[in-house]
Design an enzyme around this catalytic site. Structure first.
Site, PDB file in Angstrom:
ATOM      1  N   GLU A 125       0.930  -1.293   0.088  1.00  0.00           N
ATOM      2  CA  GLU A 125      -0.085  -0.012   0.052  1.00  0.00           C
ATOM      3  C   GLU A 125       0.943   1.443   0.022  1.00  0.00           C
ATOM      4  O   GLU A 125       0.912   1.837  -1.105  1.00  0.00           O
ATOM      5  CB  GLU A 125      -0.968  -0.055   1.044  1.00  0.00           C
ATOM      6  CG  GLU A 125      -2.172  -1.090   0.758  1.00  0.00           C
ATOM      7  CD  GLU A 125      -3.485  -1.153   1.920  1.00  0.00           C
ATOM      8  OE1 GLU A 125      -3.029  -0.611   2.957  1.00  0.00           O
ATOM      9  OE2 GLU A 125      -4.253  -1.666   1.405  1.00  0.00           O
TER      10      GLU A 125
HETATM   11  C1  HEC Z   1      -3.340   1.793  -1.617  1.00  0.00           C
HETATM   12  C2  HEC Z   1      -4.681   1.778  -1.227  1.00  0.00           C
HETATM   13  C3  HEC Z   1      -4.944   2.136   0.185  1.00  0.00           C
HETATM   14  C4  HEC Z   1      -4.245   3.263   1.000  1.00  0.00           C
HETATM   15  C5  HEC Z   1      -3.370   4.201   0.696  1.00  0.00           C
HETATM   16  C6  HEC Z   1      -5.073   3.298   2.323  1.00  0.00           C
HETATM   17  N1  HEC Z   1      -6.039   2.328   2.389  1.00  0.00           N
HETATM   18 FE1  HEC Z   1      -7.142   2.110   4.026  1.00  0.00          FE
HETATM   19  N2  HEC Z   1      -7.855   0.334   3.038  1.00  0.00           N
HETATM   20  C7  HEC Z   1      -7.299  -0.154   1.811  1.00  0.00           C
HETATM   21  C8  HEC Z   1      -7.858  -1.240   1.725  1.00  0.00           C
HETATM   22  C9  HEC Z   1      -7.605  -2.268   0.366  1.00  0.00           C
HETATM   23  C10 HEC Z   1      -8.522  -1.777   2.908  1.00  0.00           C
HETATM   24  C11 HEC Z   1      -9.247  -3.084   3.344  1.00  0.00           C
HETATM   25  C12 HEC Z   1      -8.076  -4.125   3.621  1.00  0.00           C
HETATM   26  C13 HEC Z   1      -8.313  -5.273   4.275  1.00  0.00           C
HETATM   27  O1  HEC Z   1      -9.489  -5.497   4.883  1.00  0.00           O
HETATM   28  O2  HEC Z   1      -7.651  -6.466   4.355  1.00  0.00           O
HETATM   29  C14 HEC Z   1      -8.557  -0.616   3.805  1.00  0.00           C
HETATM   30  C15 HEC Z   1      -9.167  -0.503   4.900  1.00  0.00           C
HETATM   31  C16 HEC Z   1      -9.217   0.537   5.677  1.00  0.00           C
HETATM   32  C17 HEC Z   1      -9.844   0.596   6.899  1.00  0.00           C
HETATM   33  C18 HEC Z   1     -10.944  -0.238   7.652  1.00  0.00           C
HETATM   34  C19 HEC Z   1     -12.255   0.019   7.125  1.00  0.00           C
HETATM   35  C20 HEC Z   1     -13.137  -0.726   7.316  1.00  0.00           C
HETATM   36  O3  HEC Z   1     -14.537  -0.670   7.250  1.00  0.00           O
HETATM   37  O4  HEC Z   1     -12.777  -1.978   7.830  1.00  0.00           O
HETATM   38  C21 HEC Z   1      -9.511   1.886   7.524  1.00  0.00           C
HETATM   39  C22 HEC Z   1     -10.141   2.540   8.751  1.00  0.00           C
HETATM   40  C23 HEC Z   1      -8.768   2.477   6.501  1.00  0.00           C
HETATM   41  N3  HEC Z   1      -8.228   1.806   5.521  1.00  0.00           N
HETATM   42  C24 HEC Z   1      -8.008   3.821   6.823  1.00  0.00           C
HETATM   43  C25 HEC Z   1      -6.938   4.396   6.133  1.00  0.00           C
HETATM   44  C26 HEC Z   1      -5.880   5.310   6.503  1.00  0.00           C
HETATM   45  C27 HEC Z   1      -6.300   6.134   7.526  1.00  0.00           C
HETATM   46  C28 HEC Z   1      -4.997   5.586   5.369  1.00  0.00           C
HETATM   47  C29 HEC Z   1      -3.741   6.269   5.397  1.00  0.00           C
HETATM   48  C30 HEC Z   1      -2.778   6.503   6.517  1.00  0.00           C
HETATM   49  C31 HEC Z   1      -5.395   4.453   4.340  1.00  0.00           C
HETATM   50  N4  HEC Z   1      -6.157   3.734   4.920  1.00  0.00           N
HETATM   51  C32 HEC Z   1      -4.545   4.313   3.266  1.00  0.00           C
HETATM   52  C33 HEC Z   1      -6.777   0.526   0.830  1.00  0.00           C
HETATM   53  C34 HEC Z   1      -5.811   1.675   1.276  1.00  0.00           C
END
Ligand code: HEC
Ligand code: HEC
Length: 351
Positions: A125
């Site tokens: 990521e």
């Molecule tokens: C490259 C893409 C990407 C980036 C950049 C990213 N995310 Fe995500 N995020 C995802 C994905 C894909 C998931 C689900 C992953 C899983 O369930 O294993 C996720 C899950 C989450 C969740 C959980 C949501 C849930 O409903 O369970 C949160 C909160 C979140 N991200 C916050 C952030 C924050 C804060 C940042 C920056 C620090 C960030 N993400 C950066 C792709 C990204």
């Protein structure tokens, strides 16, 4: 007496969302005592959320994959990724995320403060080194001034970065949807079609067995056997991602893991094999595609999936025998009934 004990036990088992099967109107999110909300902290968190310094190569911020213009998701089947890698799961919306008891599709994080560091460190990521990030942020005078204002001194730590981002995420709440007005007494808030859809949601469709409370989610994990995307199964970059995560979570046969094991990865409990978290349905019209792997492009396809009794071999869902008209009414309820007032956001000026 016995009955009362059972009722009390039942209450203990229920998630904070409320009674099984009952929908609840929107309200403010719970805020942990260790991380109180302040205007300055929320503002700092917002800047960090949009700051591409958080990624190793400076191309990606949280907003890249949780884009406010795309319902705080990214509109892709499986989410974006660090260059040369590929993600393996769909990016969930961050709207109402603060109501969730478990984070990620497999529930491997419990708090927003804990969760925020995962994507920064993740090789596929943001691929950032957190020791480096702390030094990088410390070189920016505006940030040091803001950390001082928010936390009492200018020390920039990963924990504080995460606290500020979490405070910002707690402001992302779906409000004033027709369902909220309906639940608080406005009988005409749902259009006649959406009202029919609501009745199916609560009754014949049995949706509220799992989608209930303020977030229309039960904070549990279910094995619905949503099918794998064959294209994803063939991509070696996704295989590397899957095996990498499995290795980190001490999954013994990670080298031969050929599909997403879901909650099993965390619990190693056979019953959790391919179990995924019930997602919120708030703002669902704006967060396609759907399911942990984005396999369904439209709500009509998702409804078709549930109507058919879920994925092959699952033991939790039964066919619903909805008529074409009922399926459509259900879709209208999901689309119209659960879409609130547009979330307002003033984009920050990242220093
Ligand atoms: C490259 C893409 C990407 C980036 C950049 C990213 N995310 Fe995500 N995020 C995802 C994905 C894909 C998931 C689900 C992953 C899983 O369930 O294993 C996720 C899950 C989450 C969740 C959980 C949501 C849930 O409903 O369970 C949160 C909160 C979140 N991200 C916050 C952030 C924050 C804060 C940042 C920056 C620090 C960030 N993400 C950066 C792709 C990204
Ligand atoms: C047994 C519990 C259960 C029941 C009953 C149930 N759902 Fe779900 N629902 C889930 C789970 C778990 C997922 C996530 C599955 C995944 O990601 O593989 C989900 C996913 C969804 C999604 C996709 C959300 C997203 O953001 O990707 C929609 C839409 C949805 N359900 C609507 C419904 C409707 C409409 C009904 C009734 C016809 C229903 N559900 C019945 C548990 C349930």
């Amino acid at each position: 007496m016995r009955r009362i004990i059972w009722i009390l036990l039942g209450l203990l088992c229920l998630p904070a969302g409320g009674f099984a099967g009952q929908l609840e109107p929107c309200r403010d999110v719970p805020v942990p005592a260790q991380n109180p909300q302040t205007a300055a902290k929320i503002e700092l968190g917002k800047k960090l959320f949009f700051d591409r310094r958080l990624s190793g190569d400076g191309t990606t911020s949280c907003a890249t994959c949780h884009n406010p213009e795309q319902g705080y998701s990214d509109g892709l089947e499986i989410s974006l990724n660090y260059p040369t890698t590929r993600n393996w799961r769909n990016s969930p919306t961050l709207i109402n995320v603060a109501f969730q008891k478990y984070l990620f599709h497999d529930g491997r994080a419990a708090t927003l403060e804990e969760q925020a560091l995962f994507p920064m460190m993740s090789a596929f990521e943001m691929n950032q080194n957190l020791d480096f990030l702390e030094e990088e942020i410390r070189t920016v005078p505006e940030y040091v001034a803001e950390f001082t204002e928010v936390f009492g001194d200018g020390d920039v730590t990963r924990e504080r970065i995460a606290m500020a981002i979490a405070a910002f995420e707690r402001t992302l709440i779906s409000r004033d949807a027709p369902l909220d007005r309906f639940l608080t007494g406005d009988a005409s808030a749902l259009s006649p079609e959406a009202l029919k859809g609501y009745e199916i949601f609560m009754g014949k469709g049995k949706c509220a067995a799992c989608h209930f409370g303020v977030n229309l989610a039960d904070d549990r994990f279910h094995v619905l056997n949503v099918r794998e995307n064959p294209e994803h199964l063939q991509d070696p970059r996704i295989a590397a991602t899957r095996r990498f995560v499995a290795k980190v979570y001490h999954f013994e046969e990670y080298r031969t893991l050929a599909e997403d094991p879901g909650r099993y990865l965390i619990t190693k409990d056979r019953q959790d094999w391919k179990a995924f978290k019930t997602p919120t349905l708030r703002e669902i019209a704006g967060t396609a595609p759907y399911m942990h792997n984005g396999i369904y492009a439209t709500l009509a396809e998702v409804i078709e999936f549930f109507n058919a009794g879920g994925g092959q071999g699952n033991t939790v869902l039964q066919p619903l025998q909805l008529t074409p008209m009922e399926k459509d009414q259900l879709r209208v309820f999901l689309e119209e009934g659960l879409t609130g007032a547009p979330l307002t956001l003033t984009y920050p000026k990242v220093p």
